[in-house]
Write a protein that holds these residues in place. Structure first.
Motif, PDB file in Angstrom:
ATOM      1  N   MET A   1       0.813  -1.211   0.000  1.00 32.01           N
ATOM      2  CA  MET A   1       0.000   0.000   0.000  1.00 32.01           C
ATOM      3  C   MET A   1       0.853   1.270   0.000  1.00 32.01           C
ATOM      4  SD  MET A   1      -2.812   1.650  -0.089  1.00 32.01           S
ATOM      5  CE  MET A   1      -4.045   0.369   0.105  1.00 32.01           C
ATOM      6  N   PHE A   2       1.964   1.283   0.774  1.00 27.31           N
ATOM      7  CA  PHE A   2       2.782   2.486   0.857  1.00 27.31           C
ATOM      8  C   PHE A   2       3.291   2.960  -0.508  1.00 27.31           C
ATOM      9  CE2 PHE A   2       3.617   1.445   5.511  1.00 27.31           C
ATOM     10  CZ  PHE A   2       2.812   2.466   5.966  1.00 27.31           C
ATOM     11  N   PRO A   3       3.787   2.076  -1.389  1.00 32.70           N
ATOM     12  CA  PRO A   3       4.253   2.553  -2.696  1.00 32.70           C
ATOM     13  C   PRO A   3       3.174   3.294  -3.486  1.00 32.70           C
ATOM     14  CG  PRO A   3       5.073   0.347  -2.292  1.00 32.70           C
ATOM     15  CD  PRO A   3       4.094   0.647  -1.191  1.00 32.70           C
ATOM     16  N   ARG A   4       1.941   2.813  -3.451  1.00 34.42           N
ATOM     17  CA  ARG A   4       0.865   3.481  -4.168  1.00 34.42           C
ATOM     18  C   ARG A   4       0.570   4.850  -3.570  1.00 34.42           C
ATOM     19  NH1 ARG A   4      -5.389   1.355  -4.889  1.00 34.42           N
ATOM     20  NH2 ARG A   4      -5.983   2.841  -6.524  1.00 34.42           N
ATOM     21  N   GLY A 118     -11.958   7.255  -0.122  1.00 27.22           N
ATOM     22  CA  GLY A 118     -10.965   7.882  -0.975  1.00 27.22           C
ATOM     23  C   GLY A 118     -10.673   7.121  -2.251  1.00 27.22           C
ATOM     24  N   THR A 119      -9.919   7.763  -3.134  1.00 29.96           N
ATOM     25  CA  THR A 119      -9.387   7.068  -4.310  1.00 29.96           C
ATOM     26  C   THR A 119      -8.392   6.008  -3.855  1.00 29.96           C
ATOM     27  OG1 THR A 119      -9.545   9.181  -5.504  1.00 29.96           O
ATOM     28  CG2 THR A 119      -8.274   7.410  -6.546  1.00 29.96           C
ATOM     29  N   VAL A 120      -7.576   6.379  -2.879  1.00 28.32           N
ATOM     30  CA  VAL A 120      -6.636   5.468  -2.226  1.00 28.32           C
ATOM     31  C   VAL A 120      -6.852   5.610  -0.729  1.00 28.32           C
ATOM     32  CG1 VAL A 120      -4.211   4.907  -1.833  1.00 28.32           C
ATOM     33  CG2 VAL A 120      -4.954   5.667  -4.098  1.00 28.32           C
ATOM     34  N   ASN A 121      -6.888   4.487  -0.020  1.00 23.68           N
ATOM     35  CA  ASN A 121      -7.175   4.506   1.411  1.00 23.68           C
ATOM     36  C   ASN A 121      -6.049   3.833   2.194  1.00 23.68           C
ATOM     37  OD1 ASN A 121     -10.148   5.460   1.312  1.00 23.68           O
ATOM     38  ND2 ASN A 121     -10.101   3.745  -0.119  1.00 23.68           N
ATOM     39  N   LEU A 122      -5.345   4.621   2.991  1.00 22.60           N
ATOM     40  CA  LEU A 122      -4.318   4.106   3.884  1.00 22.60           C
ATOM     41  C   LEU A 122      -4.909   4.099   5.288  1.00 22.60           C
ATOM     42  CD1 LEU A 122      -1.440   3.163   4.505  1.00 22.60           C
ATOM     43  CD2 LEU A 122      -0.757   5.578   4.623  1.00 22.60           C
ATOM     44  N   VAL A 123      -5.504   2.981   5.661  1.00 21.57           N
ATOM     45  CA  VAL A 123      -6.195   2.865   6.945  1.00 21.57           C
ATOM     46  C   VAL A 123      -5.603   1.702   7.724  1.00 21.57           C
ATOM     47  CG1 VAL A 123      -8.410   2.524   8.102  1.00 21.57           C
ATOM     48  CG2 VAL A 123      -8.320   3.773   5.930  1.00 21.57           C
ATOM     49  N   ALA A 140       8.569   4.711   5.047  1.00 24.36           N
ATOM     50  CA  ALA A 140       8.543   4.037   3.749  1.00 24.36           C
ATOM     51  C   ALA A 140       8.953   4.987   2.627  1.00 24.36           C
ATOM     52  CB  ALA A 140       7.142   3.488   3.488  1.00 24.36           C
ATOM     53  N   TRP A 141       8.715   6.275   2.831  1.00 26.39           N
ATOM     54  CA  TRP A 141       9.001   7.313   1.843  1.00 26.39           C
ATOM     55  C   TRP A 141      10.422   7.849   1.995  1.00 26.39           C
ATOM     56  CZ3 TRP A 141       5.400  12.213   1.441  1.00 26.39           C
ATOM     57  CH2 TRP A 141       5.521  12.781   0.165  1.00 26.39           C
ATOM     58  N   ASP A 142      11.132   7.396   3.000  1.00 30.00           N
ATOM     59  CA  ASP A 142      12.497   7.834   3.313  1.00 30.00           C
ATOM     60  C   ASP A 142      12.538   9.328   3.635  1.00 30.00           C
ATOM     61  OD1 ASP A 142      15.162   7.309   3.804  1.00 30.00           O
ATOM     62  OD2 ASP A 142      15.789   7.775   1.749  1.00 30.00           O
TER      63      ASP A 142
END
Length: 316
Positions: A1-4, A118-123, A140-142
């Protein structure tokens, strides 16, 4: 999920970060931390919430607050809208329509009742706070977490864990990591949790003096509730009003605690807490709200007695 999620954030040249109505330190801390990171990456970013008009005083020392804009000034069109700590569109109030005019919507949250709007959901409903989810996203994003970002992240962590009374494995390690940036954790917690004007005391005395115990409520597990009428809150900040539930919930004879807060007209916002057995998020969801297993809320309309009766029925 993090990469998206990261791809979505990196593609945006303009972004609006929306916090939920009547914001707490988790939604504001998450919003400001993310906005600071986006701003440093050259993204045109602003942060806002629908109500009240001003940031609660307890949060007026959070870094990045200069990126807050009044709800009436929030841009109508951006590449990306990010919502933080909001379990549903409804929690965004009058700013919910900003989602429709954006190219994409990213939802970042930790409420188990999140509707994935959402379009993308980080839950991550196992996370201690939304700021904890944001921290893992940064890793994850450094992204380097400096003192300013850590201040905002710690604000959400310390409040949503109740000063670390409700934690999971790794919570204290996360706190230690944030404190290692040089922030003053004690001062942050004192500002957010332990500072109230004198007027809070008589309000608290009146409200607690009228608290009611329904011993046979919740299937015999007990319900305790208190009512805060509008006249009780004159001159008080939202943080004073919201703090009452954490005192009512200490009642030993009740598994569930509720505080009914009168708004305009016949509208009530209701805060729920449970100790161990009852999942108040399911009750709140049935009544149009949401939240966590042991902390949730909803909005209702009607007379005080009718709203109380509705909750008692839902808990039975």
């Amino acid at each position: 999920m993090f990469p998206r999620v990261i791809s979505l954030l990196e593609a945006a040249r303009s972004a609006t970060v929306l916090c939920h109505v009547h914001p707490d330190a988790d939604t504001i801390g998450s919003g400001l931390a993310l906005a600071m990171v986006l701003d440093r990456r050259g993204v045109s970013v602003e942060v806002s919430f629908a109500v009240p008009e001003e940031l609660p005083e307890s949060m007026n020392e959070l870094p990045g607050r200069e990126m807050l804009v009044p709800a009436r000034e929030v841009r109508s069109e951006v590449d990306l809208v990010v919502t933080v700590d909001a379990g549903s569109r409804g929690r965004l109030g009058a700013l919910a329509d900003r989602i429709d005019s954006a190219d994409a919507c990213l939802v970042i949250d930790h409420h188990r009742s999140n509707t994935r709007f959402g379009t993308v959901n980080l839950v991550d409903d196992g996370a201690e706070s939304t700021t904890a989810v944001i921290t893992r996203l940064f890793d994850a994003w450094d992204i380097e977490v400096d003192a300013d970002v850590a201040h905002c992240l710690f604000a959400g962590l310390v409040t949503d864990t109740g000063s670390f009374r409700w934690v999971r494995p790794g919570s204290h390690l996360l706190a230690e990591r944030l404190l290692a940036t040089g922030i003053d954790g004690a001062a942050i917690a004192r500002k957010l949790l332990d500072s109230h004007p004198f007027g809070w005391l008589p309000m608290l005395g009146k409200v607690l003096g009228s608290a009611t115990l329904v011993a046979d409520g919740v299937g015999g597990l007990g319900l305790v509730y208190a009512v805060i009428e509008r006249e009780d809150t004159a001159g008080l900040r939202s943080e004073e009003i919201e703090s009452v539930i954490d005192i009512v919930r200490t009642t030993a004879e009740a598994e569930v605690a509720a505080v009914f807060k009168q708004q305009a007209g016949d509208e009530w916002t209701v805060s729920l807490r449970s100790k161990t057995v009852v999942d108040v998020s399911t009750v709140a969801t049935v009544l149009g709200g949401g939240g966590h297993r042991n902390a949730a809320g909803f909005t209702a309309h009607g007379t005080m007695s009718d709203v109380v009766a509705t909750l008692i029925d839902a808990l039975s």
